[in-house]
Each structure stands twice: as C-alpha cells, then as structure tokens.
Design a protein around this motif. Structure first.
Motif, PDB file in Angstrom:
ATOM      1  N   GLN A  74      18.429  53.963 -23.455  1.00  0.00           N
ATOM      2  CA  GLN A  74      18.348  52.652 -22.847  1.00  0.00           C
ATOM      3  C   GLN A  74      17.449  52.740 -21.505  1.00  0.00           C
ATOM      4  OE1 GLN A  74      20.100  50.022 -24.018  1.00  0.00           O
ATOM      5  NE2 GLN A  74      19.853  51.378 -25.580  1.00  0.00           N
ATOM      6  N   PRO A  75      16.563  51.419 -21.387  1.00  0.00           N
ATOM      7  CA  PRO A  75      16.187  51.626 -19.587  1.00  0.00           C
ATOM      8  C   PRO A  75      17.174  51.549 -19.447  1.00  0.00           C
ATOM      9  CG  PRO A  75      15.416  49.422 -21.062  1.00  0.00           C
ATOM     10  CD  PRO A  75      17.037  50.260 -22.028  1.00  0.00           C
ATOM     11  N   GLY A  76      16.070  53.184 -17.244  1.00  0.00           N
ATOM     12  CA  GLY A  76      17.049  53.321 -16.231  1.00  0.00           C
ATOM     13  C   GLY A  76      18.096  54.351 -16.986  1.00  0.00           C
ATOM     14  N   THR A  77      18.298  54.504 -17.792  1.00  0.00           N
ATOM     15  CA  THR A  77      19.590  55.691 -18.339  1.00  0.00           C
ATOM     16  C   THR A  77      18.954  57.368 -18.184  1.00  0.00           C
ATOM     17  OG1 THR A  77      20.801  54.273 -19.327  1.00  0.00           O
ATOM     18  CG2 THR A  77      21.516  56.685 -19.546  1.00  0.00           C
ATOM     19  N   PRO A  78      19.412  58.036 -16.689  1.00  0.00           N
ATOM     20  CA  PRO A  78      19.120  59.620 -16.823  1.00  0.00           C
ATOM     21  C   PRO A  78      19.167  60.427 -17.307  1.00  0.00           C
ATOM     22  CG  PRO A  78      19.915  58.188 -14.504  1.00  0.00           C
ATOM     23  CD  PRO A  78      20.137  57.219 -15.824  1.00  0.00           C
ATOM     24  N   GLY A  79      18.337  61.273 -17.950  1.00  0.00           N
ATOM     25  CA  GLY A  79      18.152  62.505 -18.220  1.00  0.00           C
ATOM     26  C   GLY A  79      18.442  61.770 -19.775  1.00  0.00           C
ATOM     27  N   THR A  80      17.123  60.478 -20.817  1.00  0.00           N
ATOM     28  CA  THR A  80      17.467  59.994 -21.840  1.00  0.00           C
ATOM     29  C   THR A  80      16.215  60.477 -22.424  1.00  0.00           C
ATOM     30  OG1 THR A  80      17.299  57.905 -20.874  1.00  0.00           O
ATOM     31  CG2 THR A  80      19.443  58.934 -21.714  1.00  0.00           C
ATOM     32  N   ASN A  81      15.123  60.021 -24.060  1.00  0.00           N
ATOM     33  CA  ASN A  81      13.864  60.137 -23.765  1.00  0.00           C
ATOM     34  C   ASN A  81      13.365  58.520 -23.901  1.00  0.00           C
ATOM     35  OD1 ASN A  81      14.456  62.866 -24.985  1.00  0.00           O
ATOM     36  ND2 ASN A  81      15.138  61.260 -27.273  1.00  0.00           N
ATOM     37  N   SER A  82      11.640  59.186 -23.458  1.00  0.00           N
ATOM     38  CA  SER A  82      11.316  58.205 -23.433  1.00  0.00           C
ATOM     39  C   SER A  82       9.854  58.385 -24.015  1.00  0.00           C
ATOM     40  CB  SER A  82      10.830  58.114 -21.757  1.00  0.00           C
ATOM     41  OG  SER A  82      11.243  58.349 -20.425  1.00  0.00           O
ATOM     42  N   PRO A  83       9.820  56.903 -23.962  1.00  0.00           N
ATOM     43  CA  PRO A  83       8.386  57.081 -25.254  1.00  0.00           C
ATOM     44  C   PRO A  83       7.163  57.054 -24.768  1.00  0.00           C
ATOM     45  CG  PRO A  83       8.810  54.478 -24.924  1.00  0.00           C
ATOM     46  CD  PRO A  83      10.375  55.152 -23.794  1.00  0.00           C
ATOM     47  N   ILE A  84       6.227  57.378 -25.330  1.00  0.00           N
ATOM     48  CA  ILE A  84       4.680  57.695 -24.998  1.00  0.00           C
ATOM     49  C   ILE A  84       4.628  56.860 -24.109  1.00  0.00           C
ATOM     50  CG2 ILE A  84       2.805  59.072 -25.253  1.00  0.00           C
ATOM     51  CD1 ILE A  84       4.128  61.187 -27.258  1.00  0.00           C
ATOM     52  N   ALA A  85       3.877  55.630 -24.891  1.00  0.00           N
ATOM     53  CA  ALA A  85       3.447  55.069 -24.355  1.00  0.00           C
ATOM     54  C   ALA A  85       4.364  53.321 -25.480  1.00  0.00           C
ATOM     55  CB  ALA A  85       2.018  54.134 -25.416  1.00  0.00           C
ATOM     56  N   CYS A  86       3.937  52.403 -24.479  1.00  0.00           N
ATOM     57  CA  CYS A  86       5.207  51.097 -24.424  1.00  0.00           C
ATOM     58  C   CYS A  86       4.614  49.640 -25.304  1.00  0.00           C
ATOM     59  CB  CYS A  86       5.483  50.950 -23.508  1.00  0.00           C
ATOM     60  SG  CYS A  86       6.695  51.617 -23.039  1.00  0.00           S
ATOM     61  N   ASP A  87       4.244  49.473 -26.127  1.00  0.00           N
ATOM     62  CA  ASP A  87       4.310  48.258 -26.671  1.00  0.00           C
ATOM     63  C   ASP A  87       4.539  47.137 -25.493  1.00  0.00           C
ATOM     64  OD1 ASP A  87       3.028  45.748 -28.095  1.00  0.00           O
ATOM     65  OD2 ASP A  87       4.113  46.610 -29.893  1.00  0.00           O
ATOM     66  N   ILE A  88       3.781  46.250 -25.140  1.00  0.00           N
ATOM     67  CA  ILE A  88       3.951  45.195 -23.765  1.00  0.00           C
ATOM     68  C   ILE A  88       3.573  43.722 -24.430  1.00  0.00           C
ATOM     69  CG2 ILE A  88       3.776  47.012 -21.877  1.00  0.00           C
ATOM     70  CD1 ILE A  88       1.846  45.851 -21.043  1.00  0.00           C
ATOM     71  N   SER A  89       2.832  44.015 -25.689  1.00  0.00           N
ATOM     72  CA  SER A  89       2.879  42.452 -25.908  1.00  0.00           C
ATOM     73  C   SER A  89       3.375  41.265 -26.108  1.00  0.00           C
ATOM     74  CB  SER A  89       1.817  43.037 -27.835  1.00  0.00           C
ATOM     75  OG  SER A  89       1.211  43.616 -28.254  1.00  0.00           O
ATOM     76  N   GLY A  90       2.926  40.721 -25.484  1.00  0.00           N
ATOM     77  CA  GLY A  90       3.422  38.873 -25.441  1.00  0.00           C
ATOM     78  C   GLY A  90       4.135  39.102 -23.901  1.00  0.00           C
ATOM     79  N   GLN A  91       4.081  40.437 -22.898  1.00  0.00           N
ATOM     80  CA  GLN A  91       5.025  39.789 -21.417  1.00  0.00           C
ATOM     81  C   GLN A  91       3.467  39.576 -20.430  1.00  0.00           C
ATOM     82  OE1 GLN A  91       6.440  44.098 -19.988  1.00  0.00           O
ATOM     83  NE2 GLN A  91       7.030  44.584 -22.280  1.00  0.00           N
TER      84      GLN A  91
END
Length: 817
Positions: free
Chosen positions: A683-700
């Motif tokens: 979950q966003p902002g949760t320490p110790g978790t996995n992150s995506p290598i890249a993000c899809d920000i289409s529509g932002q």
C-alpha cells in the motif's frame, strides 16, 4: 479581509495596472521614446489616446495594434511593471494567470505558458526550453535569465501558443518578448529608489540623449538587494536573499534615412547566499522503516530547528551560493528596402553559473559539497524581411543558433553518509570512512547548433477576412558527453563494476559512468494556419491550427547503468510533436472603454519529454526520455474597463484542464518508492513493502498547473495639488489567486500545493512633471504558501520546499524628465 470583500473593493475603487490583450498602457512616466522597430516614430505618435486599441505590439515583427493581432498576447508596460513591483519574470507571473514560473535556483528554473514548456523540476542541458525568452529580439537559451531584474524595459509581451514561423527559435508553448527603451534623440532620464522591510533596497536609473545629429545613446543600471527570508541557525545568516546588479548600454546610429544600426551590451550579476529548501513534512515511503527519515535522524540524535516551514528556519551545513552572471553584445540593423524592412540581429551571449547547494537538506554532514559550475557561450544570427504587397504582407527569415556548454560538477559525501545511505543491516553502515570523502567529478559538454528558414503570409482575401499560413524548416545538431569519475576519500578510483564490498556501497551512492560524442541530428517542419475575420471595427474573430515540435535532445545528467555499462541507447531523446488548436475573439465596446478577449485552446503533445523509468532494462534511476502523450486544454478571458480617466479595472482568468494522456513508465511518487521488488505491491506509504519499478500515471495531472487562476485589480485616481505640485493621488490594488496544483512530476499525496490568493496595494501621488511617490504592501494579508515542494534523494520520506515571500512593505520615489 476575505477574497470576496477584496473583489468588492476592487470593483468600487481601483484601476488597471496590467494591459492584457489591450488594456491601458498610455499613462507614461517617461518622455516619449521611439517604438521598437519604428525608430522614427515616438510613443506619442502611436499612443495618442487612452483607448485600448492604441497599444502597439511587435509580436509579428511589425508594429500593430494589439487588438488587431490574432494571437493571444498579454502586454505589460513600464509604468505597470514599476507600480506592481514586477521587476522579474517571477513577479510578472503573478499578473498573468497562464504564465507560470518555478525556481529552486537560477539553473533549476522553468518558465511555462499554459503549463507547457519544461516539466517542473527537470533541468538538463541537453534539452531545449518550450518557452522562448527574447530581449530586444535576441533569443536567450538559458532560463536563468528569467531570474534577473528587468533592466530599463519599455514593455513585455507574452505570446501564448506555439511560435516559430515568425522569428527566432522554435518554441512550442509561447514566447516572452522583452523590449528595452531605445536610445532617444531627445535628452531624457529617469531615476527610481525603493526601500522596504527585510532590508529591501532597489535603485534604477537611465539616461538617454544625442551624441550628434545621427547618433544617440542610452545607459541604464538597476540594483536590488534584500535580506534572506530563511534564517540559518547553523551559520547565523539569513539565506535565500536577493543581490542583483544589471547594466545596459545602447548606441543608435541613424546611418541614413533608411538605415538604423543599434549596438547594445549588457551585464547582469546575482551573488546571493541561496538557495536553501527547508523541511516541510515527512511522508512515509515503502522503504524499510529503519532507512526512513524518523529512524535515520533518531540514530544521529538530530532534529530540524522547526517542523513548521513558516517559521522559516534551517540548519543546512553545506555552502550555499547562486552566483549567476549573464551578459552579451548585439548589433541590430534595420534597413528600409523596397516595400518593407530588412532586419539583421547578430548577438553573442555568455552565462557563468557558480553554485553550491546542500543536497541532503539537513544539518547533518551527509552531502558536504554539491555544485555544477557551468559556462555557456551562445551565438545567434537572424535575418528577417517584413514586406507589404497588394492585399497581403509577409515575413520571411533565416535563423542560426550555436551554443557551447561546459559543466564541471562535483558531489562529495561526508562522515554521516554511511549511516544515512547504507542499509543498517550492513555492518559497513557503522563505518563512516566508507563514504566519507567519496567524490564524483562530472564533466558535461554540449555543442548545439540549430538553423531554420521560416515565413509567414497575411493574405487579406477581403477587407474583413485574412488567411495567415506559416511554415518553418528546422535543422538541429547536438553533440554531447557525460563523464563521471568517482574516487573514495583516499583518492582511489571506484570501479564501474566489481570491486570490494566497500566499493559496491560506494558505487551505490555515486555511480561512475561515461559516454562521449553522443549526437542527435534531425530535420523538422512546423506549420500553422490562422484565419481571422473582423465583422466590425472593434471585433476580431480568429482560429488557429499549428503543428510544431520541440527539438530532440540528449541525456546529459547520465543514463541508466546495468552491470557497470552505461545504457547509451537511452542517450538520445526524441522530439516532441505538438498539435495545437485555438479559437479566439477580441472585442471592444462602450466606445472602446471596455475590452474583452476570450481564447479557447487545445494542445496535444506526443513523445512528451519527461523523466521515465524503464523496468524492462532494470533501470535503477530516472532518466530523460519520452512519455506517450499529454494534453492541455482550456479557456482564457481578459477583461479591462476604463469608464473614465479616474478609474480603470481588469480581471483576467483561465481554466486549464491538463493530464498525462499516456504515461505508462513514469517514476513512481515517493509513497510508492523505495521498497523491495516482488509481485505483491504494498500500500502507498507503507514502510517495508514492495514498490513497482515504474508507475502508470496516465490520466493524472501535469505538474505546476492550477485548474483555475485569476488576476484582478485596478487603480482609482483623483486630481490633487501637494506642496505646490499639481498631479493626482491614486490607490491601486492587484491580486491573484490560483487553485491547487501538483509540485511533483508524478503527482504525490505529499506534494500537492493548496491554492492561495495574494493581494498587493499601493497608494501614491504622481505629478504632472514626472515625480511619482508611493507606498506599497505586497502579500498584504501575509498568506503562507509554497512556491515549490520537492521530494529529496533516497526515498527517506523527507519533503522539502520553498516558502513564498511573507508580507513585504515599503516605498518608492521616482523622477523622470
């Protein structure tokens, strides 16, 4: 006072200070001066009344009334610049809703129009600006010029939308054209002194007159200083100060009845202790908790001086410096030839940048030296012929640009770097010698040539209908190199691959890499078509389609490195492809006492130049490449009203809808960064978790753009006599407001900046013989706001920012003859 109350005050007692597409510019504080490009005509010849139609602009490289030009233009004259304290582009942006300026230091600045130009926070020598800045028809390639004081300026024209078929460098978002006061054959001069709180001192002076029957000269000087707005408790100094000096001289030789030659030179220097970004908040990332800001600072027993950024306190321990020097020489020749005018503009410019920064944003010795001194030389040559025929007029020209940039950067880590940057589970994190003294020495070079042929035709099919096609053929040739050599504290080279465990950690902190003589070369064609129709004398309708481009470029901040090998296939960046549509109406009514101009626009950019992450290539860092597509569309309206000589008002507004239409490989925002790799993303902002290598920000959202922005105000005056001097007492108000905007390339929950409104007042007395004295207050209600918020390196969750100016006040005295 509420914003609603302020609006009522404006509508009852204020007057215009900004000429937006034609508001009043005719109350002059200076003696008549010649109009740019019309050296034989005085301002009195072209500004004979107070109606808006008399504003003369040179947007199409000929003198025209602003209301007759089918381009959305905002014009600000010398009186308005002085009265509003708009002495640089940053201040000018407060008067124009679709002009944005962001800066963390002169090099890391961006000037955008309608949110387009250069992505906020993206600085790379290898790409071009999307908004052109011109001073006296000379193109300035470095955006640092936007931080300098305006010097002896006559007026500033801001052109919105793609430009390039009329003059100079191709620009996809617009252009800012600054016109200096020309030499005069009548002896004239002006002096101005301002004093204010925070130790503000500003002085401007200019003088002009004949040196003979055919030669006139002009000289101007401006200096500004102000105490910093942030106090550094570590040094006892106020930082982020102002310390500016500008000099400009020009000589006009009327060589014959048909030939004018103008030689001008300028020198500008800033030397402030600047620029600190201070603690704003902690925003958790997905990095392990032990490697985030609270745990890291606790390990050192460290705390920032204040967690309230509006206490304006910092304790940064590295040197701060923002020495910024620009100058140059230009020769402009204007020859009446046949049924038109042949213009030649030859210029050389230089830029010296000597910075020092604190890149860890704290009082800890993590990064003890961070600097990228830069030297640039620029040469431009433009030939342009503006002619008239039977039922048509036209501009044809050629433009050549050459730029040579050399940057020699240094970054050095300090004794706290090991504990801050190395995983605490690694015993090396407890050894300060691993990273202490680790130094990256960067050598960055660019040779950049651009040449173009361009033309624009205005074909008057009838007295009411005009078609205006334009075309530009452009060639770009860029050759660049990036070399980063890394040595440890003992001066031993850190290898690009392999090595000891210490060297592996050193390489993780500062990655050595090199590529030389990477080249981008390409031809491009731009074209546009405008149809304009005048159903009556005071109404102009127009529609424009433009297909344009922003030149491709080179990654001169480094490319991804895999297995110690630089991925030079990413060294080049494709050009942006721009399609732009615009519909507009310019109108005047009530016997030309009122002006209303409305523009609707839609701009789509494919291959948008931005920072990306490419998971397919195991990229560990962002690099410059192309996003799929962005779109910006909206409506602008500029309204001004002058019911009498005693009262004038203006309201300018813009609604801008903006988004990444397709951006699938964007860098992730901090709340989705720094974690491990794996199929399950935390979950966003949760320490110790996995992150995506890249993000899809289409529509932002795109960064830096508010959906809503307004500027409004005016001036009221009353005849009076004080101390035997006849003149007028006046009260002026100008305000601007904007809605929330994103301050990060990938929108983050931590870096949205809330909307705010700023209000300025002035009260003064101006005499009939050129004396003007007034008191002023800016940000009168002491609104607390941010200019920029930024994520800091390392995914520690530290968010830093630049706080906007507090309330400032003072007085100004000027005299002209």
């Amino acid at each position: 006072m509420s914003l609603t109350s302020l609006s009522l005050l404006l509508l009852s007692s204020a007057a215009p200070i900004v000429a937006q597409d034609g508001a009043d510019l005719t109350v002059q504080e200076t003696a008549p001066a010649t109009v740019p490009g019309e050296t034989g005509r005085s301002e009195e010849d072209v500004q004979r009344s107070s109606v808006a139609s008399e504003i003369v602009v040179t947007a199409r490289r000929r003198s025209e009334q602003a209301q007759d030009v089918p381009i959305p233009i905002s014009v600000v004259g010398v009186k308005e610049l002085d009265n509003t304290g708009s002495f640089n582009v940053a201040r000018l942006a407060q008067l124009q809703p679709t002009l944005q300026f962001y800066s963390t230091n002169p090099r890391n600045s961006s000037v955008n129009i309608r949110g387009l130009g250069a992505p906020l926070g993206l600085t790379n020598d290898g790409i071009d600006q999307g908004v052109g800045v011109y001073i006296d028809q000379v193109y300035f390639s470095r955006v640092a010029v936007a931080t300098l004081d305006f010097l002896d300026v006559q007026q500033v024209e801001t052109l919105r939308g793609p430009q390039g078929t009329l003059y100079g460098k191709n620009t996809v978002a617009g252009a800012i054209s600054i016109t200096s006061k020309p030499p005069s054959f009548d002896f004239e001069g002006r002096a101005e002194v301002s004093l204010g709180n925070l130790g503000f001192k500003q002085a401007k002076a200019s003088i002009s007159g004949p040196l003979g029957e055919t030669v006139a000269a002009r000289f101007g000087v401006a200096t500004t200083s102000r105490r910093g707005t942030v106090y550094n408790v570590a040094t006892g100094n106020y930082v982020n100060e102002q310390d500016n000096l500008g000099l400009r001289g020009a000589i006009l030789w009327r060589a014959s009845d048909s030939l004018d030659l103008t030689l001008s030179a300028d020198y500008n220097r800033q030397d402030p202790e600047c620029c600190a970004q201070i603690y704003v908040r902690y925003g958790p990332t997905q990095r392990a908790a032990a490697r985030q800001y609270p745990a890291l600072t606790a390990a050192f027993g460290y705390a920032v001086p204040s967690t309230n950024p509006f206490d304006r306190l910092t304790d940064v321990d590295a040197d701060l410096n923002a020495t910024n020097t620009l100058g140059g020489v230009s020769l402009r020749g204007e020859l009446d030839l046949g049924q038109g005018t042949l213009t030649s503009v030859t210029a050389w410019r230089f830029w010296d940048w000597l910075p020092a920064n604190d890149r860890d944003f704290t009082g800890l010795p993590i990064t003890t030296l961070s600097q990228n001194p830069t030297r640039q030389d620029q040469f431009t040559q433009e030939f342009r012929y503006a002619g008239d025929g039977a039922g048509f007029d036209y501009v044809i020209g050629a433009f050549a640009f050459y730029q040579d940039i050399h940057t020699t950067g240094t970054q050095r880590q300090g004794p706290a770097a090991s504990r801050w940057l190395i995983n605490p589970s690694n015993p090396l994190s407890n050894d300060p010698t691993v990273l202490d003294g680790l130094t990256a020495s960067n050598d960055i070079r660019l040779k950049n040539f651009s040449g173009a042929l361009f033309g624009k035709l205005n074909w008057r099919l009838t007295d009411r209908l005009t078609l205006s096609p334009g075309i530009r053929l452009n060639y770009d040739d860029k050759v660049g190199s990036y070399v980063s050599i890394v040595r440890d504290g003992q001066g031993v080279l850190v290898p690009a691959t392999g090595g000891t465990p210490r060297q592996v950690e050193q390489r993780a902190a500062l990655q050595p890499q090199a590529f030389v003589d990477e080249a981008y070369r390409a031809w491009n064609v731009s074209y546009d078509l405008t149809a304009s129709y005048k159903p009556s004398r005071d109404v102009l309708l127009y529609a424009t389609y433009a297909h344009s481009f922003k030149s491709g470029g080179l990654n001169l901040n480094g490319v991804p490195v895999v297995g110690g090998v630089p991925q030079t296939q990413f060294a080049q960046v494709k050009p942006e492809q721009v399609d732009h549509f615009e519909l507009g109406v310019k109108s005047q009514f009530w016997d030309r006492k009122a002006t209303l101009n409305v523009t609707g626009f839609w701009t789509a950019i494919k291959d948008y130049q931005a920072l990306v992450n490419d998971g397919a290539n195991s990229t560990l860092r962002g690099y410059l490449a192309n996003a799929g597509e962005v779109r910006v569309r909206g409506v602008e309206a500029d309204f001004s009203l002058r019911p009498s000589e005693r009262l004038s008002l203006y309201v300018n507004g813009a609604y801008t809808d903006h988004e990444y239409v397709e951006f699938t490989n964007a860098p992730c925002p901090p709340e989705l960064s720094g974690g491990g790799s794996g199929a399950v993303i935390g979950q966003p902002g949760t320490p110790g978790t996995n992150s995506p290598i890249a993000c899809d920000i289409s529509g932002q959202w795109l960064p830096g753009i508010s959906n809503w922005a307004f500027s409004f105000g005016g001036e009221a005056n009353q005849p009076a006599s004080i101390l035997g001097k006849s003149g007028e007492v006046y009260l002026g108000v100008d305000a601007n407001t904007r809605s929330k905007f994103s301050s990060n390339a990938s929108r983050s929950i931590y870096t949205d900046i809330d909307g705010y409104a700023l209000t300025n007042f002035r009260l003064g007395f101006r005499t009939d013989d050129g004396i003007n004295v007034f008191a002023w207050v800016r940000n009168a209600f002491d609104v607390e706001y941010f200019d920029v918020l930024a994520t800091t390196p390392g995914n520690t969750g530290l968010i830093a920012g630049n706080v906007g100016d507090p309330r400032t006040w003072g007085g100004t005295l000027s005299f002209s003859f």
